[in-house]
Design a protein around this motif. Structure first.
Motif, mmCIF file in Angstrom:
data_model
loop_
_atom_site.group_PDB
_atom_site.id
_atom_site.type_symbol
_atom_site.label_atom_id
_atom_site.label_comp_id
_atom_site.label_asym_id
_atom_site.label_seq_id
_atom_site.Cartn_x
_atom_site.Cartn_y
_atom_site.Cartn_z
ATOM 1 N N ASN A 1 2.467 1.863 -3.262
ATOM 2 C CA ASN A 1 1.484 2.212 -4.397
ATOM 3 C C ASN A 1 1.196 3.896 -4.161
ATOM 4 O O ASN A 1 0.914 4.393 -5.251
ATOM 5 C CB ASN A 1 0.263 1.447 -4.350
ATOM 6 C CG ASN A 1 0.487 -0.028 -4.846
ATOM 7 O OD1 ASN A 1 1.534 -0.235 -5.708
ATOM 8 N ND2 ASN A 1 -0.436 -0.939 -4.783
ATOM 9 N N GLU A 2 1.292 4.239 -2.793
ATOM 10 C CA GLU A 2 0.987 5.628 -2.783
ATOM 11 C C GLU A 2 2.026 6.619 -3.293
ATOM 12 O O GLU A 2 1.755 7.672 -3.762
ATOM 13 C CB GLU A 2 0.752 5.631 -1.201
ATOM 14 C CG GLU A 2 -0.412 5.183 -0.696
ATOM 15 C CD GLU A 2 -0.569 5.826 0.874
ATOM 16 O OE1 GLU A 2 0.531 6.148 1.499
ATOM 17 O OE2 GLU A 2 -1.484 5.163 1.547
ATOM 18 N N HIS A 3 3.299 5.986 -3.358
ATOM 19 C CA HIS A 3 4.337 6.812 -3.678
ATOM 20 C C HIS A 3 4.912 6.468 -4.986
ATOM 21 O O HIS A 3 6.058 6.962 -5.311
ATOM 22 C CB HIS A 3 5.591 6.585 -2.299
ATOM 23 C CG HIS A 3 5.138 7.181 -1.226
ATOM 24 N ND1 HIS A 3 4.712 8.264 -0.867
ATOM 25 C CD2 HIS A 3 5.101 6.492 -0.102
ATOM 26 C CE1 HIS A 3 4.435 8.528 0.307
ATOM 27 N NE2 HIS A 3 4.507 7.280 1.002
ATOM 28 N N GLU B 1 0.758 -1.131 0.076
ATOM 29 C CA GLU B 1 -0.048 -0.015 -0.195
ATOM 30 C C GLU B 1 0.904 1.161 -0.167
ATOM 31 O O GLU B 1 0.522 2.198 -0.763
ATOM 32 C CB GLU B 1 -0.822 -0.016 1.021
ATOM 33 C CG GLU B 1 -1.833 1.178 1.266
ATOM 34 C CD GLU B 1 -2.692 1.357 2.729
ATOM 35 O OE1 GLU B 1 -3.841 1.666 2.591
ATOM 36 O OE2 GLU B 1 -2.035 0.757 3.590
ATOM 37 N N ASP C 1 1.578 8.235 -10.326
ATOM 38 C CA ASP C 1 0.226 8.177 -9.796
ATOM 39 C C ASP C 1 -0.889 9.208 -9.997
ATOM 40 O O ASP C 1 -0.240 10.381 -9.617
ATOM 41 C CB ASP C 1 0.316 7.883 -8.233
ATOM 42 C CG ASP C 1 -0.933 7.178 -7.587
ATOM 43 O OD1 ASP C 1 -1.722 6.893 -8.296
ATOM 44 O OD2 ASP C 1 -0.853 7.264 -6.517
#
Length: 92
Positions: free
Chosen positions: A83-85, A80, A89
């Motif tokens: 995927n945030e960084h 998680e 994105d």
């Protein structure tokens, strides 16, 4: 006889879960299959413990269940955060 059939069935399900963990289309499917493999391993240890009449293996099964839970939560948390960084994105 029934317990031996249970152990064989658990081994077959563990092989299927291992296969799914190897070919999973994304990381979440692989982690879910690894969690299933760990859960079935705990059941296998408990069944073998009952089969041999030795309750000492149940402590090992409980420790393995705790390690399995902590490792799955850790891997999902790392995924998680990764995927945030992730570059590119486009979420909010």
């Amino acid at each position: 006889m029934t317990l031996q059939l249970t152990v064989i069935t658990l081994l077959v399900v563990m092989l299927i879960a291992l296969w799914r963990a190897c070919i999973g289309p994304n990381v979440f499917d692989r982690v879910l299959a690894a969690n299933l493999f760990g859960t079935k391993t705990v059941l296998l240890i408990a069944a073998i413990s009952y089969l041999h009449g030795s309750p000492d293996f149940l402590d090992i099964a409980l420790v393995y269940a705790l390690i399995n839970y902590i490792s799955v939560v850790g891997v999902l948390r790392i995924t998680e955060l990764r995927n945030e960084h992730a570059p590119g994105d486009r979420r909010g």
